[in-house]
Design a protein around this motif. Sequence first.
Motif, mmCIF file in Angstrom:
data_model
loop_
_atom_site.group_PDB
_atom_site.id
_atom_site.type_symbol
_atom_site.label_atom_id
_atom_site.label_comp_id
_atom_site.label_asym_id
_atom_site.label_seq_id
_atom_site.Cartn_x
_atom_site.Cartn_y
_atom_site.Cartn_z
ATOM 1 N N ALA A 5 1.079 -1.267 0.094
ATOM 2 C CA ALA A 5 0.052 -0.026 -0.094
ATOM 3 C C ALA A 5 0.831 1.125 0.238
ATOM 4 C CB ALA A 5 -0.750 0.043 1.210
ATOM 5 N N GLY A 6 0.539 2.208 -0.808
ATOM 6 C CA GLY A 6 1.333 3.378 -0.847
ATOM 7 C C GLY A 6 2.227 3.439 -1.912
ATOM 8 N N THR A 7 2.456 2.261 -2.555
ATOM 9 C CA THR A 7 3.317 2.325 -3.690
ATOM 10 C C THR A 7 2.971 2.118 -4.876
ATOM 11 O OG1 THR A 7 3.632 -0.167 -3.895
ATOM 12 C CG2 THR A 7 5.036 0.886 -2.207
ATOM 13 N N GLU A 8 1.676 2.681 -5.342
ATOM 14 C CA GLU A 8 1.112 2.721 -6.408
ATOM 15 C C GLU A 8 1.490 3.884 -7.159
ATOM 16 O OE1 GLU A 8 -0.788 2.260 -3.779
ATOM 17 O OE2 GLU A 8 -1.629 0.234 -3.960
ATOM 18 N N PRO A 9 1.865 4.032 -8.661
ATOM 19 C CA PRO A 9 2.317 5.017 -9.192
ATOM 20 C C PRO A 9 1.155 6.002 -9.439
ATOM 21 C CG PRO A 9 2.145 3.292 -10.784
ATOM 22 C CD PRO A 9 1.889 2.615 -9.335
ATOM 23 N N TYR A 10 0.643 6.862 -8.563
ATOM 24 C CA TYR A 10 -0.067 7.991 -8.800
ATOM 25 C C TYR A 10 0.538 9.277 -9.415
ATOM 26 C CZ TYR A 10 -3.293 5.495 -5.541
ATOM 27 O OH TYR A 10 -4.256 4.423 -4.932
ATOM 28 N N MET A 11 -0.387 9.897 -10.201
ATOM 29 C CA MET A 11 -0.140 11.210 -11.158
ATOM 30 C C MET A 11 -1.335 12.061 -10.977
ATOM 31 S SD MET A 11 1.113 11.417 -14.914
ATOM 32 C CE MET A 11 2.453 10.335 -14.638
ATOM 33 N N ILE A 12 -0.947 13.336 -10.867
ATOM 34 C CA ILE A 12 -1.947 14.345 -10.880
ATOM 35 C C ILE A 12 -2.056 14.943 -12.189
ATOM 36 C CG2 ILE A 12 -2.779 16.578 -9.932
ATOM 37 C CD1 ILE A 12 -1.151 15.976 -7.375
ATOM 38 N N LEU A 13 -3.150 14.882 -12.713
ATOM 39 C CA LEU A 13 -3.534 15.446 -14.051
ATOM 40 C C LEU A 13 -4.796 16.407 -14.087
ATOM 41 C CD1 LEU A 13 -2.906 12.265 -16.480
ATOM 42 C CD2 LEU A 13 -1.323 14.438 -15.940
ATOM 43 N N HIS A 14 -4.627 17.500 -14.336
ATOM 44 C CA HIS A 14 -5.831 18.380 -14.189
ATOM 45 C C HIS A 14 -6.588 18.366 -12.948
ATOM 46 C CE1 HIS A 14 -5.431 19.698 -18.403
ATOM 47 N NE2 HIS A 14 -5.012 18.515 -18.742
ATOM 48 N N ASN A 15 -5.970 18.347 -11.755
ATOM 49 C CA ASN A 15 -6.237 18.267 -10.376
ATOM 50 C C ASN A 15 -6.977 17.202 -10.176
ATOM 51 O OD1 ASN A 15 -5.403 20.919 -9.779
ATOM 52 N ND2 ASN A 15 -6.867 21.867 -11.140
ATOM 53 N N LYS A 16 -6.795 16.147 -11.033
ATOM 54 C CA LYS A 16 -7.285 14.594 -10.586
ATOM 55 C C LYS A 16 -6.029 13.807 -10.527
ATOM 56 C CE LYS A 16 -11.587 15.395 -13.323
ATOM 57 N NZ LYS A 16 -12.408 14.963 -14.273
ATOM 58 N N VAL A 17 -6.312 12.565 -9.637
ATOM 59 C CA VAL A 17 -5.308 11.828 -9.254
ATOM 60 C C VAL A 17 -5.776 10.579 -10.037
ATOM 61 C CG1 VAL A 17 -4.057 10.473 -7.414
ATOM 62 C CG2 VAL A 17 -4.989 12.936 -6.807
ATOM 63 N N TYR A 18 -4.749 9.931 -10.480
ATOM 64 C CA TYR A 18 -4.961 8.612 -11.370
ATOM 65 C C TYR A 18 -3.924 7.680 -10.739
ATOM 66 C CZ TYR A 18 -7.682 11.865 -14.419
ATOM 67 O OH TYR A 18 -8.298 12.421 -15.121
ATOM 68 N N ASP A 19 -4.162 6.490 -10.664
ATOM 69 C CA ASP A 19 -3.241 5.141 -10.583
ATOM 70 C C ASP A 19 -3.025 4.760 -11.808
ATOM 71 O OD1 ASP A 19 -2.294 2.775 -9.921
ATOM 72 O OD2 ASP A 19 -3.790 1.991 -8.859
ATOM 73 N N LEU A 20 -1.492 4.982 -12.049
ATOM 74 C CA LEU A 20 -1.027 4.630 -13.438
ATOM 75 C C LEU A 20 -0.936 3.051 -13.542
ATOM 76 C CD1 LEU A 20 1.350 7.541 -13.747
ATOM 77 C CD2 LEU A 20 -0.983 7.282 -14.516
ATOM 78 N N THR A 21 -1.168 2.164 -12.616
ATOM 79 C CA THR A 21 -0.520 0.745 -12.707
ATOM 80 C C THR A 21 -1.280 0.045 -14.184
ATOM 81 O OG1 THR A 21 -0.579 0.775 -10.232
ATOM 82 C CG2 THR A 21 -0.779 -1.373 -11.221
ATOM 83 N N PRO A 22 -2.234 0.533 -14.417
ATOM 84 C CA PRO A 22 -2.954 -0.343 -15.695
ATOM 85 C C PRO A 22 -2.157 0.204 -16.759
ATOM 86 C CG PRO A 22 -4.653 0.470 -14.405
ATOM 87 C CD PRO A 22 -3.711 1.109 -13.663
ATOM 88 N N LEU A 23 -1.243 1.227 -16.716
ATOM 89 C CA LEU A 23 -0.242 1.624 -17.876
ATOM 90 C C LEU A 23 1.043 0.956 -18.140
ATOM 91 C CD1 LEU A 23 -1.283 5.211 -18.333
ATOM 92 C CD2 LEU A 23 -2.190 3.367 -19.711
ATOM 93 N N LEU A 24 1.356 0.398 -16.992
ATOM 94 C CA LEU A 24 2.744 -0.014 -16.553
ATOM 95 C C LEU A 24 2.929 -1.120 -17.810
ATOM 96 C CD1 LEU A 24 3.727 0.105 -12.891
ATOM 97 C CD2 LEU A 24 4.304 1.664 -14.851
ATOM 98 N N GLY A 25 4.153 -1.301 -18.592
ATOM 99 C CA GLY A 25 4.161 -2.298 -19.543
ATOM 100 C C GLY A 25 3.512 -2.232 -20.839
#
Length: 95
Positions: A5-25
Amino acid sequence: AGGPAGTEPYMILHNKVYDLTPLLGSHPGGDELLLTNAGKDATTEFELFEHSEKARVRRDQDMLVGELVPAERADYGAEAGADGAEVGGAKVDSG
């Protein structure tokens, strides 16, 4: 999602937070690009590259975690939200 927990690759875009895990690979720009921008507001970097409407819709449907609370938002014209939890040092409204 995959790690502790807490190691997910989160990114902020246009003031929204996204979990990028599905994009890895599978992201055309590669994992390094995603991981380099993880944990911060990468709106400017994101908009430097052309992203299809399909990719933007998928991002909102499949990866949206929440929105930054009003006090944490950059001026991108986002709507106001409610208080929430912290993600990467920013408070997030998860819905």
